[in-house]
Design a protein around this motif. Structure first.
Motif, PDB file in Angstrom:
ATOM      1  N   VAL A 115       9.446  37.403 -32.107  1.00  0.00           N
ATOM      2  CA  VAL A 115       8.643  38.032 -31.068  1.00  0.00           C
ATOM      3  C   VAL A 115       7.595  38.977 -31.653  1.00  0.00           C
ATOM      4  O   VAL A 115       7.011  39.760 -30.940  1.00  0.00           O
ATOM      5  N   GLU A 116       7.338  38.897 -32.915  1.00  0.00           N
ATOM      6  CA  GLU A 116       6.323  39.762 -33.525  1.00  0.00           C
ATOM      7  C   GLU A 116       4.968  39.447 -32.899  1.00  0.00           C
ATOM      8  O   GLU A 116       4.396  38.383 -33.119  1.00  0.00           O
ATOM      9  N   MET A 117       4.461  40.374 -32.100  1.00  0.00           N
ATOM     10  CA  MET A 117       3.240  40.143 -31.324  1.00  0.00           C
ATOM     11  C   MET A 117       1.997  40.043 -32.207  1.00  0.00           C
ATOM     12  O   MET A 117       1.002  39.459 -31.798  1.00  0.00           O
ATOM     13  N   SER A 118       2.039  40.592 -33.408  1.00  0.00           N
ATOM     14  CA  SER A 118       0.866  40.526 -34.292  1.00  0.00           C
ATOM     15  C   SER A 118       0.621  39.120 -34.834  1.00  0.00           C
ATOM     16  O   SER A 118      -0.404  38.875 -35.461  1.00  0.00           O
ATOM     17  N   ASN A 119       1.533  38.186 -34.581  1.00  0.00           N
ATOM     18  CA  ASN A 119       1.309  36.785 -34.951  1.00  0.00           C
ATOM     19  C   ASN A 119       0.346  36.094 -33.993  1.00  0.00           C
ATOM     20  O   ASN A 119      -0.106  34.988 -34.254  1.00  0.00           O
ATOM     21  N   LEU A 120       0.059  36.726 -32.851  1.00  0.00           N
ATOM     22  CA  LEU A 120      -0.769  36.118 -31.818  1.00  0.00           C
ATOM     23  C   LEU A 120      -2.211  36.612 -31.900  1.00  0.00           C
ATOM     24  O   LEU A 120      -2.459  37.802 -32.055  1.00  0.00           O
ATOM     25  N   THR A 121      -3.144  35.664 -31.773  1.00  0.00           N
ATOM     26  CA  THR A 121      -4.563  35.983 -31.708  1.00  0.00           C
ATOM     27  C   THR A 121      -5.106  35.422 -30.409  1.00  0.00           C
ATOM     28  O   THR A 121      -4.959  34.243 -30.129  1.00  0.00           O
ATOM     29  N   LEU A 122      -5.735  36.283 -29.624  1.00  0.00           N
ATOM     30  CA  LEU A 122      -6.271  35.902 -28.330  1.00  0.00           C
ATOM     31  C   LEU A 122      -7.786  35.779 -28.450  1.00  0.00           C
ATOM     32  O   LEU A 122      -8.446  36.679 -28.963  1.00  0.00           O
ATOM     33  N   THR A 123      -8.327  34.643 -28.014  1.00  0.00           N
ATOM     34  CA  THR A 123      -9.768  34.397 -28.052  1.00  0.00           C
ATOM     35  C   THR A 123     -10.231  33.953 -26.678  1.00  0.00           C
ATOM     36  O   THR A 123      -9.663  33.037 -26.091  1.00  0.00           O
ATOM     37  N   VAL A 124     -11.287  34.613 -26.173  1.00  0.00           N
ATOM     38  CA  VAL A 124     -11.845  34.286 -24.864  1.00  0.00           C
ATOM     39  C   VAL A 124     -13.273  33.789 -25.075  1.00  0.00           C
ATOM     40  O   VAL A 124     -14.075  34.449 -25.734  1.00  0.00           O
ATOM     41  N   THR A 125     -13.574  32.601 -24.527  1.00  0.00           N
ATOM     42  CA  THR A 125     -14.917  32.039 -24.621  1.00  0.00           C
ATOM     43  C   THR A 125     -15.423  31.706 -23.228  1.00  0.00           C
ATOM     44  O   THR A 125     -14.645  31.426 -22.320  1.00  0.00           O
ATOM     45  N   ASP A 126     -16.753  31.729 -23.079  1.00  0.00           N
ATOM     46  CA  ASP A 126     -17.327  31.342 -21.798  1.00  0.00           C
ATOM     47  C   ASP A 126     -17.496  29.826 -21.762  1.00  0.00           C
ATOM     48  O   ASP A 126     -17.123  29.120 -22.691  1.00  0.00           O
ATOM     49  N   LYS A 127     -18.064  29.315 -20.679  1.00  0.00           N
ATOM     50  CA  LYS A 127     -18.198  27.859 -20.519  1.00  0.00           C
ATOM     51  C   LYS A 127     -19.119  27.245 -21.572  1.00  0.00           C
ATOM     52  O   LYS A 127     -18.960  26.078 -21.918  1.00  0.00           O
ATOM     53  N   ALA A 128     -20.058  28.020 -22.102  1.00  0.00           N
ATOM     54  CA  ALA A 128     -20.957  27.504 -23.132  1.00  0.00           C
ATOM     55  C   ALA A 128     -20.299  27.491 -24.507  1.00  0.00           C
ATOM     56  O   ALA A 128     -20.865  26.968 -25.462  1.00  0.00           O
ATOM     57  N   GLY A 129     -19.106  28.075 -24.625  1.00  0.00           N
ATOM     58  CA  GLY A 129     -18.408  28.109 -25.903  1.00  0.00           C
ATOM     59  C   GLY A 129     -18.665  29.371 -26.706  1.00  0.00           C
ATOM     60  O   GLY A 129     -18.178  29.513 -27.822  1.00  0.00           O
ATOM     61  N   LYS A 130     -19.396  30.309 -26.146  1.00  0.00           N
ATOM     62  CA  LYS A 130     -19.691  31.565 -26.844  1.00  0.00           C
ATOM     63  C   LYS A 130     -18.486  32.501 -26.721  1.00  0.00           C
ATOM     64  O   LYS A 130     -17.955  32.706 -25.636  1.00  0.00           O
ATOM     65  N   GLU A 131     -18.079  33.075 -27.844  1.00  0.00           N
ATOM     66  CA  GLU A 131     -16.936  33.980 -27.851  1.00  0.00           C
ATOM     67  C   GLU A 131     -17.336  35.305 -27.208  1.00  0.00           C
ATOM     68  O   GLU A 131     -18.301  35.938 -27.620  1.00  0.00           O
ATOM     69  N   VAL A 132     -16.581  35.732 -26.179  1.00  0.00           N
ATOM     70  CA  VAL A 132     -16.895  36.983 -25.492  1.00  0.00           C
ATOM     71  C   VAL A 132     -15.853  38.074 -25.755  1.00  0.00           C
ATOM     72  O   VAL A 132     -16.124  39.255 -25.553  1.00  0.00           O
ATOM     73  N   PHE A 133     -14.674  37.689 -26.232  1.00  0.00           N
ATOM     74  CA  PHE A 133     -13.618  38.663 -26.500  1.00  0.00           C
ATOM     75  C   PHE A 133     -12.624  38.023 -27.452  1.00  0.00           C
ATOM     76  O   PHE A 133     -12.227  36.877 -27.252  1.00  0.00           O
ATOM     77  N   ALA A 134     -12.243  38.742 -28.492  1.00  0.00           N
ATOM     78  CA  ALA A 134     -11.228  38.242 -29.430  1.00  0.00           C
ATOM     79  C   ALA A 134     -10.430  39.427 -29.940  1.00  0.00           C
ATOM     80  O   ALA A 134     -10.998  40.491 -30.217  1.00  0.00           O
ATOM     81  N   GLN A 135      -9.135  39.242 -30.046  1.00  0.00           N
ATOM     82  CA  GLN A 135      -8.296  40.326 -30.531  1.00  0.00           C
ATOM     83  C   GLN A 135      -6.983  39.780 -31.053  1.00  0.00           C
ATOM     84  O   GLN A 135      -6.386  38.891 -30.451  1.00  0.00           O
ATOM     85  N   THR A 136      -6.553  40.323 -32.181  1.00  0.00           N
ATOM     86  CA  THR A 136      -5.201  40.075 -32.657  1.00  0.00           C
ATOM     87  C   THR A 136      -4.333  41.102 -31.953  1.00  0.00           C
ATOM     88  O   THR A 136      -4.663  42.290 -31.933  1.00  0.00           O
ATOM     89  N   LEU A 137      -3.253  40.659 -31.356  1.00  0.00           N
ATOM     90  CA  LEU A 137      -2.423  41.563 -30.572  1.00  0.00           C
ATOM     91  C   LEU A 137      -1.792  42.616 -31.468  1.00  0.00           C
ATOM     92  O   LEU A 137      -1.484  42.339 -32.632  1.00  0.00           O
ATOM     93  N   PRO A 138      -1.615  43.830 -30.944  1.00  0.00           N
ATOM     94  CA  PRO A 138      -0.999  44.890 -31.752  1.00  0.00           C
ATOM     95  C   PRO A 138       0.455  44.550 -32.065  1.00  0.00           C
ATOM     96  O   PRO A 138       1.119  43.849 -31.305  1.00  0.00           O
ATOM     97  N   ALA A 139       0.918  45.059 -33.191  1.00  0.00           N
ATOM     98  CA  ALA A 139       2.295  44.797 -33.615  1.00  0.00           C
ATOM     99  C   ALA A 139       3.264  45.369 -32.595  1.00  0.00           C
ATOM    100  O   ALA A 139       3.026  46.424 -32.006  1.00  0.00           O
ATOM    101  N   GLY A 140       4.325  44.665 -32.382  1.00  0.00           N
ATOM    102  CA  GLY A 140       5.358  45.112 -31.453  1.00  0.00           C
ATOM    103  C   GLY A 140       6.534  44.169 -31.518  1.00  0.00           C
ATOM    104  O   GLY A 140       6.391  43.012 -31.895  1.00  0.00           O
TER     105      GLY A 140
END
Length: 189
Positions: A115-140
């Motif tokens: 359950v180590e949350m820092s193994n997860l990377t969240l990436t948000v892109t719009d419909k054109a494929g442009k990255e609008v938000f990206a974050q590696t989750l904080p450790a927990g």
């Protein structure tokens, strides 16, 4: 001629077998034909199959939720009516609401170290494929959930954006799996 044809078919078949990924990378998530609405968050649709049944098989369940700023404000106002909060408590809670809402990532994994949350990377892109938000989750770390499953939960403030449909991918570096979602941001109220 017949042996040549047979040999060429065998070589073609062996070549296609060798070209496919093997090991952990071959274990991909199945996808829905049509994105499925999430039962807990009306703004999120699941693209990859990520159900309780699959959790029983491989112990990897990941859920994405979204809470809009308006929803959080309604909740705080309702709590203020139920509880005898001082104005400073209400103002502190009000100031803590992110202007763009919050993403809630919940995972169930096997074993306490899974359950180590820092193994997860969240990436948000719009419909054109442009990255609008990206974050590696904080450790927990997680808490015991049942049998050999542990649950971890993280709330991430989301930047304020206009109403639109976004693609969200959560990549698990330990499991070599990607969980895909469609997030529909509501109009600002």
């Amino acid at each position: 001629m017949r042996s040549f044809l047979l040999l060429s078919l065998l070589l073609l078949g062996a070549g296609s077998v060798l070209a496919q990924p093997t090991g952990k990378a071959a274990k991909g998530r199945k996808r829905y034909t049509f994105a499925q609405r999430d039962s807990e968050s009306p703004y999120v649709q699941n693209v990859t199959k990520n159900t309780d049944e699959e959790q029983e098989v491989d112990g990897s369940f990941t859920r994405l939720g979204y809470r809009s700023a308006a929803d959080m404000l309604k909740e705080i106002d309702a709590l203020r009516k139920l509880k005898d909060w001082a104005d400073s408590t209400y103002q502190r809670r009000l100031a803590a609401i992110p202007p763009g809402g919050a993403l809630v990532v919940t995972v169930h994994r096997q074993g306490p170290k899974g359950v180590e949350m820092s193994n997860l990377t969240l990436t948000v892109t719009d419909k054109a494929g442009k990255e609008v938000f990206a974050q590696t989750l904080p450790a927990g770390t997680g808490r015991f959930f049942g049998r050999d499953l542990y649950q971890g939960k993280t709330v991430l403030p989301f930047p304020k954006m206009e109403a639109q449909e976004l693609n969200v991918s959560i990549r698990d570096a330990k499991l070599y799996q990607t969980f895909d979602y469609i997030l529909t941001l509501p109009a600002a109220q």
